[in-house]
Design a protein around this motif. Structure first.
Motif, PDB file in Angstrom:
ATOM      1  N   SER A  31       5.512   0.566   1.873  1.00 32.77           N
ATOM      2  CA  SER A  31       4.939   0.034   0.448  1.00 32.77           C
ATOM      3  C   SER A  31       3.430   1.020   0.232  1.00 32.77           C
ATOM      4  O   SER A  31       3.744   1.098  -0.802  1.00 32.77           O
ATOM      5  CB  SER A  31       4.904  -2.275   0.878  1.00 32.77           C
TER       6      SER A  31
ATOM      7  N   ASP B 177       2.429   0.399  -3.207  1.00 35.66           N
ATOM      8  CA  ASP B 177       3.157  -1.129  -3.543  1.00 35.66           C
ATOM      9  C   ASP B 177       2.037  -2.040  -2.813  1.00 35.66           C
ATOM     10  O   ASP B 177       2.690  -2.616  -2.103  1.00 35.66           O
ATOM     11  CB  ASP B 177       4.726  -1.066  -3.904  1.00 35.66           C
ATOM     12  N   ARG B 178       0.805  -2.274  -4.259  1.00 36.58           N
ATOM     13  CA  ARG B 178       0.317  -3.604  -3.131  1.00 36.58           C
ATOM     14  C   ARG B 178       0.438  -4.544  -3.048  1.00 36.58           C
ATOM     15  O   ARG B 178      -0.093  -5.513  -1.901  1.00 36.58           O
ATOM     16  CB  ARG B 178      -0.958  -3.843  -3.925  1.00 36.58           C
ATOM     17  N   LYS B 179       1.530  -5.783  -3.929  1.00 37.92           N
ATOM     18  CA  LYS B 179       1.565  -6.378  -3.898  1.00 37.92           C
ATOM     19  C   LYS B 179       3.110  -6.547  -2.458  1.00 37.92           C
ATOM     20  O   LYS B 179       2.661  -7.729  -1.947  1.00 37.92           O
ATOM     21  CB  LYS B 179       3.314  -7.201  -5.062  1.00 37.92           C
ATOM     22  N   ASN B 180       3.876  -5.409  -2.647  1.00 43.83           N
ATOM     23  CA  ASN B 180       4.276  -5.998  -1.410  1.00 43.83           C
ATOM     24  C   ASN B 180       3.891  -5.721   0.183  1.00 43.83           C
ATOM     25  O   ASN B 180       4.234  -6.047   1.211  1.00 43.83           O
ATOM     26  CB  ASN B 180       5.419  -4.684  -0.715  1.00 43.83           C
TER      27      ASN B 180
ATOM     28  N   ILE C 194       0.546  -6.936   0.995  1.00 37.53           N
ATOM     29  CA  ILE C 194       0.101  -7.957   1.206  1.00 37.53           C
ATOM     30  C   ILE C 194       1.179  -8.659   2.232  1.00 37.53           C
ATOM     31  O   ILE C 194       1.543  -9.714   2.869  1.00 37.53           O
ATOM     32  CB  ILE C 194      -0.207  -8.737  -0.121  1.00 37.53           C
ATOM     33  N   LEU C 195       2.567  -9.097   1.222  1.00 36.23           N
ATOM     34  CA  LEU C 195       3.316  -9.593   1.562  1.00 36.23           C
ATOM     35  C   LEU C 195       4.029  -9.385   2.913  1.00 36.23           C
ATOM     36  O   LEU C 195       4.130 -10.161   3.684  1.00 36.23           O
ATOM     37  CB  LEU C 195       4.827  -9.890   0.812  1.00 36.23           C
TER      38      LEU C 195
ATOM     39  N   SER D 138       1.544  -9.755   5.600  1.00 37.78           N
ATOM     40  CA  SER D 138       1.741 -11.184   6.381  1.00 37.78           C
ATOM     41  C   SER D 138       2.471 -11.244   7.174  1.00 37.78           C
ATOM     42  O   SER D 138       2.620 -11.976   7.912  1.00 37.78           O
ATOM     43  CB  SER D 138       0.853 -11.451   5.157  1.00 37.78           C
TER      44      SER D 138
ATOM     45  N   ALA E 133      -5.657  -6.088  -0.239  1.00 39.68           N
ATOM     46  CA  ALA E 133      -5.940  -8.012  -0.721  1.00 39.68           C
ATOM     47  C   ALA E 133      -6.798  -6.859  -2.074  1.00 39.68           C
ATOM     48  O   ALA E 133      -6.765  -7.515  -3.100  1.00 39.68           O
ATOM     49  CB  ALA E 133      -6.451  -8.663  -0.159  1.00 39.68           C
TER      50      ALA E 133
END
Lengths: 256, 616
Positions: free
Chosen positions: A138, A143-146, A148-149, A152, A215
Motif C-alpha cells: 500500500s 495508499d496511506r489509508k490502507n 494504516i489499516l 494496525s 499517519a
C-alpha cells in the motif's frame, strides 16, 4: 517486480499466503502422520524461501546502482538495505545457536507441548505477515489509508501472538511440567520462545513508530525506507518462527 | 576540568552509576514485594546487580547522547547529515560522527584497556616469580588472571576497530563510514562495557579464566555476571562495527577500485568483519545462557537437569577460536600493507594475499573443537577438527611466502624506520606463534600439551606477532596522518628493542616450562619442580615489556605536541591518504580520486595508483 501494479501485487501477496498456509497445514499433517524430520525440514526451507523472496524481497539487494550518484537517496537506500540484511545475518546466528542447542540437548525428542496451541499462534503470525506485506505494498503505491489499516492489523496480530505465547502458551507448558528450571528441555523451550518473543516485541515497537509517522504523512511511495525496514524485520521474525515451530512442536518423540 | 565534566563521557559514566543503582533498587523492591530475600552478600542480590548493570549500560548510552538522533528519527524529525566537532581535545570525549575522531577514540580506549590488562598480568606475574604464595590470595590470583585475558581481548578488539575506522575510509576514498551514527554507537558501547567488566573486581571476582566454562562459572561469585554482561555489551560493539565496515567497503569505494585493486588492509578488514559480524553472537548467546542458568535455574549446562556442559564449549569456541583470526587478520593486513612501502618493491602475490585473508576467515569457522580434545566430546569429532585446523596453516603460509618474497632484494633504508622494525618484529614473532601451533592442533600431542604453559606461550606469540607489534607499527606509521607530526625515532627504537627481545625470551620460557609440565592458570607451583629461575626471568621480561610500553607512551604524548612536523608524504607511499597534506581535513578528500592502476607497484616507473580529479 518493482513495477507491479496494485492488483498484481495483491494477487501475488494472496498467492504466497495461500502457499504458506497450505505448507503449514501439510507440515502439521506430516508431523502427525509420517513424522519425517527430513520432510519437515524441507517444508520449512520452502516456506523460508517464499517469505525471503516474495515478502522480504531479498532480490532488491542485487539492484545494481554502482554508477548512481553517491549522495542520492536511491544510493543511500541501497546501502541501508545492505546494512539491514547484514544485521539479520548476524541475528540469524543467535537463533541458529539456539536451534543447535535444542538439538544438542534434546536430539529427536520434544517437550510435551500442546501442538494445536502451537498451530494457532503460528497461524496468527503467518496472517500478520500477510497484512504486513499488504501494508508495505500500500505504501509503495502511496495508499496511506490502507497502509494504516494493514499496519494496525499487523500490530494487533503481533500483539495477539505475544499474548498467545507469553500469556497462554507459557502457563500451559508450566502446567504440563515444562518449566524453565526443572529440566534442560524446559530451559531451551523458554529460551527459544523468549528470545523470539523479545524480537516480536521490538518489531511491534517499530510498527508503532511507522504507524504513527505514516499517519502523520511522513512517508510517500518514493520515500519510505522506515516502512521497508520494519516490514523486512517483521518477516524475519516470521522466518525464525518457521524453523522454531517445527523444532519445538513437531519434530521427534514426546518426552514422557 | 570543566570541559571534562560537561563531556559525553562524564555524563555517561555518572548516569551509568545512577542507572545501575536505580535498576538494582527496582529489583530489590520487587523482591521485597514478592517476599524474597532482599539483600545479598554484596549488598544487592545477584539479580539486582545484573538488572542494574544492564540498566546502567543503557543509561550510559542515553546520557552520552549517542542515540538521540535515532530517537529524533523515530519521532519523524530530520537531523543534519554531519555534526560539527569542537576543535580541541574535548572532541575525543564527546560524541562525534567523524570516522577519524571515532578511530582515535577507539585507539585511545584500546591503549587504556591494554595498559589495565597489562598491569593485571604484572601483578600475578610478580606472584609467580617464585614458588609459594607471596601476596595474592587464590581468588585474587584467579580474578586477575581471568580479567587479564578478557580485558586484553576487548582492548585488542577496540584497537582493531580503531585502525579500521581510521584507515579504511581513507584507503577507499570515502567521506565517512556508511552509517556514521551506528559507528559512534559502536564506539560508545565500549566504555560502559569496560566499566561492567572491571566492576567484577569489586563483586567477588571470578575464578574461571577468560573462558567462563560452566559448571565453575555457574557457581562463581557475582563478579562472574559482570564479566558476562561486559563481554556481551562489548560484543555488540564489535558486531555493529563489523557491519559498518562491510557496508562501507561494499558501497563507498572510489571509482575504479575493483576488488583486486583494493588495498590489502581493506581485504583483511573485510575478512575480519565477516567473522566478527556473525560468530560474535555465539559467545554472547553462550554467556547469556549461563547468566540465565544462574538467575532462573535454567539447566542448559547442568547435567542434573539433563543439560550438557560440553554444549557451552561448542558455542563458546565457535566464536572464540575465530576471534583470534579477528585479532590477527588486521595485523597481518598491516604487515602486508606496509612491507612494500618500506622495501620499495611490489607486494608479491597480491591476489593470493587478498584471498588468503578470506581463506583464513572461512576455514576459521570450522576449527573450533580443537580446543576440546580433552573435554569428553564425541571422539570421532577430533580427527576432522585436527585436519581443518592444520588446513589454516596453508593460507597463513601463503602470507609468509609473500612477505619473504617481498623483502627479497628489497631496498631497505638505513636506519630502519620504527614502523618497519615493528613490521619485521611482527613477522618473526608471528612465525614463532605459527610454528608452535600445529603441535596443539594434532590430537596426539595436544593431549599432552592441553592446559600447560606451552599453550600460553603459543597464543601470546600469535597475538603479539599478529596483533600487538603490527598495531604499534600502524600507530608509528599513521601517526603523522592523524597529527601532522612524526613520533620520535630514537624513542621508537628503544621501545622496539626493549619490547621484542624481552617478549621472545618470555614466550620461549613459557613454552619451555610448559613442556616440563607447568600448568597454566595456577597460582603456585612446587619448588621441587625447579621452575623458580625460569619464572623469575619471565617476570623480569614482563617488566621490561612494561617499561618499553612506558617509553611508547612518553613518545606518543610528547610527539603530539613537540614531534617533528610532517605534513607531506613522509613514507613516500602510493596510497591515496598520503597524496594529500596531513592532518586530514574533517570530510577527508576535497577532490575525489579515481583508481587507475595497481596499488603496490613500488619501484616500477610510470605506474600510477590513484589520480585526483582536477580542481574545479
Amino acid at each position: 517486480m518493482a513495477h507491479m501494479n496494485k492488483s498484481e501485487a495483491l494477487r501475488q501477496g494472496v498467492l504466497i499466503f495461500v502457499f504458506l498456509a497450505v505448507l503449514t497445514a501439510l507440515e502439521f499433517f506430516v508431523a502427525s502422520a509420517i513424522g519425517s524430520v527430513t520432510l519437515l525440514a524441507a517444508i520449512a526451507l520452502v516456506k523460508f524461501g517464499l517469505v525471503a523472496y516474495y515478502y522480504m524481497h531479498i532480490y532488491k539487494l542485487n539492484l545494481n546502482d554502482q554508477d548512481a550518484d553517491r549522495r542520492s537517496d536511491a544510493y543511500k537506500l541501497a546501502t541501508n538495505r545492505l546494512g539491514l540484511w547484514l544485521f539479520l545475518l548476524s541475528d540469524t546466528f543467535v537463533f541458529g545457536g539456539l536451534a543447535v542447542s535444542r538439538f544438542n540437548l534434546l536430539g529427536l525428542t520434544r517437550p510435551p507441548l500442546n501442538p494445536t496451541l502451537g498451530l494457532i499462534v503460528t497461524s496468527v503470525l503467518l496472517l500478520s505477515s500477510f497484512f504486513m506485506n499488504r501494508a508495505e505494498v500500500s505504501m509503495e503505491h502511496g495508499d496511506r489509508k490502507n497502509f494504516i489499516l494493514f499496519t494496525s492489523l499487523t500490530l494487533a496480530l503481533g500483539l495477539a501472538f505475544v499474548v498467545g505465547v507469553l500469556g497462554v502458551e507459557w502457563p500451559s507448558a508450566i502446567a504440563e511440567g515444562v518449566t524453565p528450571s526443572v529440566s534442560a528441555a524446559g530451559a531451551i523451550f523458554f529460551m527459544m520462545t523468549g528470545m523470539h518473543a523479545f524480537h516480536v516485541v521490538t518489531g511491534l515497537v517499530f510498527l508503532l513508530i511507522i504507524l504513527r509517522n505514516g499517519a502523520r504523512g511522513l512517508y510517500s511511495s518514493e520515500k519510505h525506507w522506515a516502512v521497508e525496514a520494519a516490514t523486512v524485520y517483521w518477516h524475519f521474525i516470521d522466518v525464525v518462527w518457521i524453523f522454531f515451530y517445527p523444532a519445538l512442536y513437531l519434530i521427534g518423540k514426546l518426552i514422557k | 576540568m570543566k570541559k571534562f565534566f560537561s563531556s559525553a563521557l562524564a555524563r555517561g559514566l555518572i548516569w551509568q552509576v545512577v542507572g545501575w543503582a536505580l535498576g538494582a533498587a527496582f529489583v530489590t523492591l520487587i523482591r521485597i514485594l514478592m517476599g524474597l530475600k532482599p539483600l545479598g552478600i554484596f549488598f544487592f542480590t545477584e539479580p539486582a546487580w545484573v538488572f542494574g548493570g544492564l540498566v546502567g549500560a543503557i543509561s550510559f548510552l542515553a546520557a552520552s547522547g549517542v542515540i538521540s538522533d535515532w530517537f529524533k528519527w523515530a519521532k519523524g524529525e530530520e537531523t543534519p547529515e554531519h555534526h560539527h566537532d569542537p576543535d580541541g581535545w574535548e572532541k575525543f570525549i564527546n560524541v562525534s560522527l567523524d570516522h577519524k575522531v571515532i578511530g582515535i577514540q577507539y585507539t585511545l580506549t584500546a591503549l587504556l584497556l591494554l595498559v589495565i590488562g597489562g598491569i593485571f598480568s604484572l601483578i600475578f606475574r610478580t606472584e609467580l616469580a617464585s614458588s609459594g604464595l607471596q601476596f595474592l590470595t587464590l581468588q585474587w590470583y584467579n580474578t586477575l588472571m581471568s580479567l587479564h585475558g578478557m580485558v586484553m581481548i576487548i582492548g585488542i578488539l577496540l584497537g582493531i576497530a580503531g585502525v579500521i575506522n581510521y584507515i579504511v575510509p581513507l584507503l577507499i576514498g570515502a567521506q565517512d563510514m556508511a552509517f556514521p551514527r551506528l559507528n559512534a554507537f559502536s564506539y560508545w558501547l565500549a566504555p560502559p562495557a569496560a566499566v561492567l567488566l572491571l566492576s567484577s573486581l569489586a563483586l567477588g571476582g571470578f575464578d574461571t579464566g577468560w573462558t567462563g566454562y560452566p559448571p565453575l562459572s555457574a557457581r562463581a561469585p557475582v563478579g562472574m555476571q559482570m564479566f558476562f554482561l561486559g563481554v556481551f555489551v562489548a560484543g555488540w560493539s564489535s558486531i555493529l562495527g563489523a557491519l559498518n565496515t562491510i557496508a562501507t567497503v561494499a558501497r563507498m569505494r572510489a571509482k575504479g577500485m575493483t576488488a583486486f585493486r583494493m588495498p590489502i588492509f581493506v581485504w583483511a578488514a573485510i575478512a575480519t568483519s565477516i567473522i566478527a559480524l556473525t560468530a560474535t553472537q555465539l559467545i554472547g548467546l553462550s554467556f547469556q545462557m549461563v547468566m540465565f542458568q544462574r538467575l532462573f535455574g535454567m539447566g542448559f549446562f547442568d547435567p542434573a537437569k539433563g543439560g550438557n556442559p560440553i554444549l557451552f564449549q561448542h558455542l563458546f569456541w565457535f566464536y572464540s577460536h575465530p576471534a583470534v583470526y579477528v585479532f590477527i587478520l588486521p595485523g597481518l593486513g598491516v604487515i602486508s600493507e606496509l612491507l612494500p612501502v618500506f622495501v620499495r618493491k611490489p607486494l608479491f602475490g597480491y591476489r593470493w594475499i587478498a584471498l588468503s585473508s578470506l581463506g583464513i576467515a572461512l576455514v576459521g569457522f570450522l576449527v573450533w573443537a580443537h580446543h576440546m580434545y580433552t573435554s569428553g566430546m564425541n571422539e570421532y569429532l577430533s580427527t576432522p577438527f585436527m585436519y581443518s585446523t592444520l588446513l589454516v596453516a596453508v593460507p597463513t603460509g601463503v602470507k609468509f611466502f609473500s612477505w619473504v618474497a617481498t623483502i627479497w632484494k628489497g631496498k631497505i633504508s638505513s636506519p630502519i624506520p620504527t614502523a618497519f622494525l615493528f613490521v619485521l618484529g611482527g613477522i618473526v614473532v608471528f612465525l614463532m606463534g605459527g610454528l608452535s601451533g600445529p603441535p596443539n592442533a594434532t590430537v596426539a600431542t595436544d593431549l599432552q600439551l592441553q592446559d600447560t604453559y606451552w599453550i600460553v606461550g603459543h597464543f601470546h606469540d600469535t597475538l603479539f606477532g599478529g596483533y600487538v607489534l603490527p598495531f604499534f607499527a600502524a600507530i608509528y606509521f599513521w601517526f603523522p596522518k592523524a597529527t601532522g607530526r612524526r613520533m620520535n625515532e630514537t624513542l621508537g627504537r628503544i621501545h622496539f628493542w626493549l619490547m621484542t627481545p624481552s617478549f621472545i625470551v618470555l614466550t620461549l620460557l613459557m613454552m619451555r616450562i610448559g613442556l616440563l609440565g607447568m600448568r597454566r592458570r595456577i597460582a603456585d607451583y612446587d619448588a621441587a619442580l625447579g621452575f623458580d629461575t625460569y619464572n623469575l626471568v619471565m617476570t623480569i621480561s614482563a617488566f621490561l615489556i612494561a617499561l618499553s610500553v612506558l617509553v611508547f607512551f612518553i613518545n606518543f604524548f610528547r610527539s603530539m605536541k613537540k614531534g617533528e612536523p610532517a605534513t607531506g608524504n613522509v613514507w613516500n607511499s602510493r596510497s591515496p591518504e598520503w597524496q594529500v597534506p596531513s592532518p586530514m581535513p574533517a570530510h577527508n578528500y576535497d577532490q575525489p580520486f579515481e583508481v587507475v592502476g595497481e596499488p603496490y607497484d613500488y619501484g616500477l616507473a610510470d605506474s600510477v595508483y590513484v589520480r585526483f580529479a582536477k580542481e574545479k
